[in-house]
Design a protein around this motif. Structure first.
Motif, short mmCIF file in Angstrom:
data_model
loop_
_atom_site.label_atom_id
_atom_site.label_comp_id
_atom_site.label_asym_id
_atom_site.label_seq_id
_atom_site.Cartn_x
_atom_site.Cartn_y
_atom_site.Cartn_z
N LYS A 233 15.84 74.24 77.56
CA LYS A 233 14.39 74.12 77.64
C LYS A 233 14.02 72.67 77.94
CE LYS A 233 10.25 74.64 74.87
NZ LYS A 233 9.71 74.85 73.54
N THR B 197 11.97 69.36 77.86
CA THR B 197 11.16 68.80 76.79
C THR B 197 10.76 67.37 77.13
OG1 THR B 197 11.08 68.48 74.39
CG2 THR B 197 13.14 67.94 75.47
N TYR C 186 16.46 67.99 78.38
CA TYR C 186 16.56 69.40 78.11
C TYR C 186 17.25 69.59 76.76
CZ TYR C 186 15.19 70.62 82.84
OH TYR C 186 14.48 70.77 84.01
N THR C 187 16.73 70.50 75.95
CA THR C 187 17.33 70.82 74.67
C THR C 187 17.81 72.27 74.67
OG1 THR C 187 15.15 71.36 73.76
CG2 THR C 187 15.98 69.13 73.36
#
Length: 166
Positions: free
Chosen positions: A2, A4, A163-164
């Motif tokens: 995702k 972020t 991105y996490t």
């Protein structure tokens, strides 16, 4: 993964880089290589979020970082230390170490990274230069870390995306 806002992340760069390590990963043509790193930094320079990484001249990954304009930093939150140890110890010149590591590559905004990472930073090179021994203010650094005079290349890169893991 995702996307972020990096400014919203609560990170301890000393722990993340120095204790848990990171993978520096880049592409040259269709080939990908990676290396484990425990030296570097995260911060702000020239009004931009940046990462600073250091690569010795003999490291195969350096050719990949030099070949393009971007690379990624993958952080595993203290996991996958065995795999990261292997990726730091074995050269991609000698074998397909990524495949043998058991970690899986993924594409993040056109740059290679690892699916298992807790955090991936996409970086665009802004500046690079070799460490210069004449600038050391403490001669012990040169004596301890560079007995073979293989001075690291320093790369300062803008963090263009974070991105996490979901």
């Amino acid at each position: 993964m995702k996307k972020t806002d990096i400014s919203k992340l609560d990170m301890n760069a000393v722990r993340m880089i120095g204790d848990e390590w990171m993978l520096i990963t880049a592409k040259k043509g269709e080939a990908v290589n990676t290396m484990t790193a425990s030296w570097g930094g995260l911060g702000v320079l020239w009004g931009r979020p940046v990462a600073t990484v250091y690569i010795r001249p003999q490291r195969y990954t350096k050719e990949f970082v030099d070949a393009g304009n971007q690379f990624t930093l993958s952080f595993f939150g203290g996991g996958h230390m065995k795999e990261m140890g292997y990726l730091g110890r074995v050269s991609g010149r000698d074998e397909d170490k990524i495949a043998k590591s058991g970690l899986a590559l993924t594409d993040v905004e056109g740059a290679p990274a690892f699916k298992e990472a807790k955090l991936v930073l996409v970086c665009r090179k802004l500046y690079e230069d070799d460490i210069k021994p004449e600038f050391f203010k403490d001669s012990e650094i040169d004596e301890k870390w560079y007995p073979d005079r293989d001075y690291h290349r320093m790369y300062i890169a803008e963090i263009t995306a974070a991105y996490t893991a979901e």
